[in-house]
Design an enzyme around this catalytic site. Structure first.
Site, PDB file in Angstrom:
ATOM      1  N   PRO A  89      -4.417   5.834   1.791  1.00  3.71           N
ATOM      2  CA  PRO A  89      -4.590   5.209   3.104  1.00  3.71           C
ATOM      3  C   PRO A  89      -6.040   5.130   3.573  1.00  3.71           C
ATOM      4  CG  PRO A  89      -2.664   6.619   3.136  1.00  3.71           C
ATOM      5  CD  PRO A  89      -3.333   6.841   1.810  1.00  3.71           C
TER       6      PRO A  89
ATOM      7  N   ASN B 139       7.243  -1.576  -2.870  1.00  2.33           N
ATOM      8  CA  ASN B 139       8.046  -1.973  -1.711  1.00  2.33           C
ATOM      9  C   ASN B 139       8.195  -0.902  -0.641  1.00  2.33           C
ATOM     10  OD1 ASN B 139       8.478  -4.375  -3.074  1.00  2.33           O
ATOM     11  ND2 ASN B 139      10.467  -3.750  -3.878  1.00  2.33           N
TER      12      ASN B 139
ATOM     13  N   TYR C  47      16.145  -2.362  -5.519  1.00  6.21           N
ATOM     14  CA  TYR C  47      15.345  -3.366  -4.815  1.00  6.21           C
ATOM     15  C   TYR C  47      15.627  -3.338  -3.322  1.00  6.21           C
ATOM     16  CZ  TYR C  47      13.710  -7.784  -2.957  1.00  6.21           C
ATOM     17  OH  TYR C  47      13.099  -8.717  -2.163  1.00  6.21           O
TER      18      TYR C  47
ATOM     19  N   LYS D 154      13.074  -2.008  -0.356  1.00 10.44           N
ATOM     20  CA  LYS D 154      12.674  -2.928   0.711  1.00 10.44           C
ATOM     21  C   LYS D 154      13.054  -2.362   2.073  1.00 10.44           C
ATOM     22  CE  LYS D 154      11.013  -6.454   0.581  1.00 10.44           C
ATOM     23  NZ  LYS D 154       9.569  -6.836   0.652  1.00 10.44           N
TER      24      LYS D 154
END
Length: 302
Positions: A48, A81, A131, A135
């Site tokens: 970060p 993701n 997936y 997400k």
């Protein structure tokens, strides 16, 4: 207005960046891992504090995160993701806390829908695979960040430039290979599932509206066509556009994902209320544009 687009080299990102550049007074830059990016950013790996340094240099009024992985193993999906949006939010809080964040989520976060119904943003999320789960984790990172952020949960994008890694692009590539041969056979999986196909150009328009909308927005907005279409109809529509004269054969055994998620359809009322957005392109428009975009350079496509 300074806008930083992450994931510009992807399918959605390319359309989003082009649409944003058409905004009067917009100064659009891109961040990513490609050598030509204005700002070198790797959401999957950069800490970060490194992301914060880049954001401080970019000084964006808005950040659009189109970066995402649709395939690969669970680790790759989680890094891009889930970890990516979380790191991005941490960096924004440190370097550009007033910037609006528009993050592209996925209707796969909802999981199986009820046949005949549309799913609203308030519905429970029940993703069935890595997936959708990753997400969803990215969405939670954005909605819990305290930033001026909105997640656009995108249905199944289709239209010009669709990559062969997705069903519409793969079918278009197969049809190009088959040509007019009447003996050609396309052997595909189960095509009985219903999906909410949304034109990639309509997605890009939604992003523009989300970037420029005054005041706070709902934390999540569905971006889809608002209707479920059998995948079979998409395949047949492309085949008709291609003048395909061969046979299309489906695997009667079906696929695990189609069996788990046989229906997806989004309620897009909230996006209409919050953004004044509605889909403008029909599925026929999308398939025509997709097919035309796959034509070899210098050829004429009807």
């Amino acid at each position: 207005m300074r806008i930083l687009v992450l994931g510009r080299t992807g399918y959605l990102g390319a359309h989003v960046a082009d649409r944003l550049r058409a905004l009067p007074g917009a100064r659009v830059s891109d961040g990513g891992r490609s050598p030509g990016a204005d700002f070198g950013i790797d959401l999957a790996a950069d800490p970060p504090h490194r992301l914060a340094e880049v954001l401080a240099a970019a000084a964006p009024d808005a950040v659009v995160n189109c970066a995402g992985a649709t395939g690969g193993d669970a680790v790759t999906l989680a890094e891009v993701n889930a970890r990516g949006p979380a790191a991005l939010c941490a960096a924004l809080r440190a370097a550009a806390p007033a910037a609006r964040l528009v993050h592209l989520g996925s209707a796969a976060e909802y999981g199986p829908g009820e046949p005949g119904s549309r799913v609203a943003e308030s519905a429970a999320t029940r993703p069935v695979g890595p997936y959708g789960a990753t997400k969803l984790a990215g969405t939670v990172a954005v909605t819990a960040s305290g930033l001026d952020g909105v997640v656009l949960r995108v249905g199944n994008p289709v239209g010009p430039g669709a990559p062969p890694s997705g069903l519409p692009g793969r079918i278009a590539a197969l049809l190009r290979q088959a040509g007019p041969d009447p003996e050609a056979v396309l052997r595909l999986g189960d095509l009985s599932a219903h999906r909410d196909f949304v034109d990639v150009r309509d997605v890009a328009h939604a992003v523009v509206l989300a970037v420029t909308a005054p005041g706070p927005l709902p934390s999540v907005l569905n971006i889809g066509a608002g209707r479920a279409v059998p995948v079979r109809d998409l395949v047949r529509g492309l085949a008709e556009r291609a003048g395909f004269q061969g046979r299309i054969e489906e695997d009667d055994g079906g696929s695990a994902r189609s069996a788990q998620v046989s229906w997806q359809c989004s309620d897009v009322t909230a996006a209409a209320d919050a953004l004044g957005w509605r889909p403008q392109h029909t599925l026929g428009d999308s398939l025509a544009a997709l097919w035309a975009a796959t034509a070899p350079a210098g050829s004429l496509t009807p």
